[in-house]
Scaffold this motif. Structure first.
Motif, PDB file in Angstrom:
ATOM      1  N   UNK A 180       9.465  -9.891   2.306  1.00  0.00           N
ATOM      2  CA  UNK A 180       9.470 -10.920   1.266  1.00  0.00           C
ATOM      3  C   UNK A 180      10.214 -10.442   0.029  1.00  0.00           C
ATOM      4  N   UNK A 181       9.941  -9.207  -0.380  1.00  0.00           N
ATOM      5  CA  UNK A 181      10.614  -8.687  -1.572  1.00  0.00           C
ATOM      6  C   UNK A 181      12.124  -8.591  -1.348  1.00  0.00           C
ATOM      7  N   UNK A 182      12.516  -8.244  -0.132  1.00  0.00           N
ATOM      8  CA  UNK A 182      13.958  -8.186   0.169  1.00  0.00           C
ATOM      9  C   UNK A 182      14.571  -9.585   0.088  1.00  0.00           C
ATOM     10  N   UNK A 183      13.846 -10.594   0.577  1.00  0.00           N
ATOM     11  CA  UNK A 183      14.325 -11.973   0.506  1.00  0.00           C
ATOM     12  C   UNK A 183      14.504 -12.397  -0.948  1.00  0.00           C
ATOM     13  N   UNK A 184      13.570 -11.986  -1.803  1.00  0.00           N
ATOM     14  CA  UNK A 184      13.593 -12.381  -3.212  1.00  0.00           C
ATOM     15  C   UNK A 184      14.456 -11.468  -4.083  1.00  0.00           C
ATOM     16  N   UNK A 185      15.141 -10.510  -3.465  1.00  0.00           N
ATOM     17  CA  UNK A 185      15.937  -9.553  -4.233  1.00  0.00           C
ATOM     18  C   UNK A 185      16.938 -10.209  -5.183  1.00  0.00           C
ATOM     19  N   UNK A 186      17.628 -11.302  -4.817  1.00  0.00           N
ATOM     20  CA  UNK A 186      18.564 -11.897  -5.789  1.00  0.00           C
ATOM     21  C   UNK A 186      17.887 -12.292  -7.098  1.00  0.00           C
ATOM     22  N   UNK A 187      16.670 -12.836  -7.031  1.00  0.00           N
ATOM     23  CA  UNK A 187      15.960 -13.205  -8.254  1.00  0.00           C
ATOM     24  C   UNK A 187      15.553 -11.964  -9.038  1.00  0.00           C
ATOM     25  N   UNK A 188      15.078 -10.935  -8.324  1.00  0.00           N
ATOM     26  CA  UNK A 188      14.698  -9.700  -9.015  1.00  0.00           C
ATOM     27  C   UNK A 188      15.911  -9.047  -9.671  1.00  0.00           C
ATOM     28  N   UNK A 189      17.043  -9.064  -8.992  1.00  0.00           N
ATOM     29  CA  UNK A 189      18.248  -8.452  -9.574  1.00  0.00           C
ATOM     30  C   UNK A 189      18.674  -9.183 -10.844  1.00  0.00           C
ATOM     31  N   UNK A 190      18.536 -10.510 -10.855  1.00  0.00           N
ATOM     32  CA  UNK A 190      18.844 -11.262 -12.076  1.00  0.00           C
ATOM     33  C   UNK A 190      17.910 -10.846 -13.214  1.00  0.00           C
TER      34      UNK A 190
ATOM     35  N   UNK B 232      -0.284 -11.008  -4.092  1.00  0.00           N
ATOM     36  CA  UNK B 232       0.622 -12.156  -3.978  1.00  0.00           C
ATOM     37  C   UNK B 232       1.704 -11.748  -4.735  1.00  0.00           C
ATOM     38  N   UNK B 233       1.479 -10.238  -5.079  1.00  0.00           N
ATOM     39  CA  UNK B 233       2.774  -9.709  -5.334  1.00  0.00           C
ATOM     40  C   UNK B 233       2.850  -9.048  -4.262  1.00  0.00           C
ATOM     41  N   UNK B 234       1.784  -8.545  -4.242  1.00  0.00           N
ATOM     42  CA  UNK B 234       2.597  -7.824  -3.365  1.00  0.00           C
ATOM     43  C   UNK B 234       3.240  -8.955  -2.878  1.00  0.00           C
ATOM     44  N   UNK B 235       2.764 -10.472  -3.844  1.00  0.00           N
ATOM     45  CA  UNK B 235       3.491 -11.807  -4.281  1.00  0.00           C
ATOM     46  C   UNK B 235       2.965 -11.550  -4.533  1.00  0.00           C
ATOM     47  N   UNK B 236       3.287  -9.026  -4.317  1.00  0.00           N
ATOM     48  CA  UNK B 236       3.677  -9.072  -5.209  1.00  0.00           C
ATOM     49  C   UNK B 236       2.929  -9.657  -4.863  1.00  0.00           C
TER      50      UNK B 236
ATOM     51  N   UNK C  44     -10.334  -5.557   2.095  1.00  0.00           N
ATOM     52  CA  UNK C  44     -10.350  -6.482   3.233  1.00  0.00           C
ATOM     53  C   UNK C  44      -8.956  -6.797   3.769  1.00  0.00           C
ATOM     54  N   UNK C  45      -7.964  -6.028   3.339  1.00  0.00           N
ATOM     55  CA  UNK C  45      -6.634  -6.166   3.927  1.00  0.00           C
ATOM     56  C   UNK C  45      -6.192  -4.811   4.467  1.00  0.00           C
ATOM     57  N   UNK C  46      -5.527  -4.835   5.621  1.00  0.00           N
ATOM     58  CA  UNK C  46      -4.942  -3.625   6.187  1.00  0.00           C
ATOM     59  C   UNK C  46      -3.532  -3.491   5.605  1.00  0.00           C
ATOM     60  N   UNK C  47      -3.413  -2.649   4.579  1.00  0.00           N
ATOM     61  CA  UNK C  47      -2.132  -2.594   3.864  1.00  0.00           C
ATOM     62  C   UNK C  47      -1.031  -1.974   4.702  1.00  0.00           C
ATOM     63  N   UNK C  48      -1.380  -1.087   5.621  1.00  0.00           N
ATOM     64  CA  UNK C  48      -0.347  -0.549   6.508  1.00  0.00           C
ATOM     65  C   UNK C  48       0.246  -1.669   7.363  1.00  0.00           C
ATOM     66  N   UNK C  49      -0.622  -2.595   7.777  1.00  0.00           N
ATOM     67  CA  UNK C  49      -0.158  -3.737   8.576  1.00  0.00           C
ATOM     68  C   UNK C  49       0.603  -4.735   7.709  1.00  0.00           C
ATOM     69  N   UNK C  50       0.166  -4.913   6.449  1.00  0.00           N
ATOM     70  CA  UNK C  50       0.806  -5.874   5.543  1.00  0.00           C
ATOM     71  C   UNK C  50       2.173  -5.393   5.057  1.00  0.00           C
ATOM     72  N   UNK C  51       2.383  -4.082   5.075  1.00  0.00           N
ATOM     73  CA  UNK C  51       3.580  -3.507   4.469  1.00  0.00           C
ATOM     74  C   UNK C  51       4.902  -4.142   4.889  1.00  0.00           C
ATOM     75  N   UNK C  52       5.176  -4.261   6.202  1.00  0.00           N
ATOM     76  CA  UNK C  52       6.467  -4.835   6.604  1.00  0.00           C
ATOM     77  C   UNK C  52       6.678  -6.261   6.102  1.00  0.00           C
ATOM     78  N   UNK C  53       5.603  -7.074   6.110  1.00  0.00           N
ATOM     79  CA  UNK C  53       5.728  -8.452   5.638  1.00  0.00           C
ATOM     80  C   UNK C  53       6.037  -8.477   4.138  1.00  0.00           C
ATOM     81  N   UNK C  54       5.331  -7.649   3.382  1.00  0.00           N
ATOM     82  CA  UNK C  54       5.560  -7.613   1.935  1.00  0.00           C
ATOM     83  C   UNK C  54       6.961  -7.103   1.614  1.00  0.00           C
ATOM     84  N   UNK C  55       7.418  -6.138   2.386  1.00  0.00           N
ATOM     85  CA  UNK C  55       8.759  -5.601   2.212  1.00  0.00           C
ATOM     86  C   UNK C  55       9.807  -6.686   2.486  1.00  0.00           C
TER      87      UNK C  55
END
Length: 299
Positions: free
Chosen positions: A34-44, A4-8, A21-32
């Motif tokens: 989300x992190x791109x969406x949250x980039x303004x908070x991470x940059x702060x 839930x990092x991977x939320x993060x 129990x998770x296919x991380x190759x399949x999860x990768x684009x979704x996690x990416x």
């Protein structure tokens, strides 16, 4: 440490799961995404950390997922080498590829293995260790923090992202179903999170007083600050996609826990063809707060 990092991983995306129990190759684009969406908070947060740690030579992202934030650190600290650490090799492959695409490959590397033990493979002490919602996936959080601290250079900083506030993206009354849906979903998430923690190997209950836990790990707490992601209505397509993914995950996570009326409402909210869905409705927003605690290893 995939979260839930991977939320993060990044936010809550993998609550209640482990690497098997998770296919991380399949999860990768979704996690990416989300992190791109949250980039303004991470940059702060990274700019705030730069005030405290002006010239780190080695930065470690402990629980990096697909490396979006690790690459932000590499951009913000051009003199530093950044190591993305995670238990999910497919996500680290994405992280390395991302760094190469951004021209950061000569200052970026990955380390695959479970936290905190994998940190033993580092060849030198860490100046800045970033742990974003990866700690709560470790059974003994106090022991993990102690291990994190032991890998810091004297005067090095641990930046721990835990807590904050649950994300909000819909009004209390959305015109369909019973008002207060999101508050009920948040309550369910708290129950699921408690079950996830209890089911971890070696789980140790802890009061989530992070400065106190950092102190008990032999570190000196320095600062605490929260960072806001504010995407007002009508939300961007990127934010809508994230909200739809989140609601779909909540709908499917534990169907028996949902009231039938709420399940029906969620079905409508995630149906792109429904005018009441988050894909179409004008009142969708995204408001979220991340809290970061910093602590220093005494020199």
């Amino acid at each position: 440490m995939a979260h839930d990092h991977h939320q993060h991983h990044e936010h809550h995306e993998a609550h209640g799961h482990n690497h098997t129990d998770l296919d991380w190759a399949e999860q990768g684009p979704m996690l990416e995404a989300q992190a791109e969406l949250y980039t303004p908070a991470y940059e702060q947060a990274i700019a705030w950390l730069a005030e405290q740690v002006p010239a780190p030579k080695l930065i470690v992202d402990a629980g990096s997922g697909p490396g979006v934030v690790a690459c932000l650190f590499a951009w913000a600290f051009p003199q530093a080498h950044v190591v993305a650490v995670d238990g999910a090799a497919p996500l680290l492959e994405r992280a390395q590829a991302r760094a190469e695409q951004q021209g950061l490959g000569d200052r970026f590397s990955t380390l695959t293995g479970e936290l905190p033990d994998v940190l033993e493979k580092l060849d030198r002490p860490v100046d800045l260790l970033w742990a974003s919602r990866s700690l709560h996936h470790l059974g003994d959080q106090r022991a993990a923090l102690t291990a994190f601290g032991e890998h810091l250079a004297p005067g090095g900083t641990l930046a721990l992202l835990e807590g904050g506030l649950p994300a909000r993206f819909l009004p209390r009354d959305i015109g369909i179903g019973r008002p207060g849906l999101q508050s009920r979903l948040t309550a369910l998430e708290e129950e699921w999170f408690a079950r996830m923690r209890a089911g971890l190997s070696g789980a140790v209950p802890e009061t989530e007083d992070w400065p106190a836990l950092l102190t008990s790990a032999g570190l000196r707490p320095t600062r605490t600050r929260s960072f806001l992601l504010d995407v007002p209505a009508p939300a961007t397509e990127q934010a809508r996609a994230h909200v739809a993914t989140t609601l779909t995950r909540l709908r499917d996570a534990a169907p028996d826990d949902l009231a039938p009326e709420d399940r029906t409402t969620l079905d409508r909210l995630v149906d792109p063809a429904d005018p009441a869905s988050v894909h179409q409705r004008p009142d969708v927003f995204l408001l979220d707060a991340y809290t970061v605690y910093t602590a220093v290893r005494p020199a």
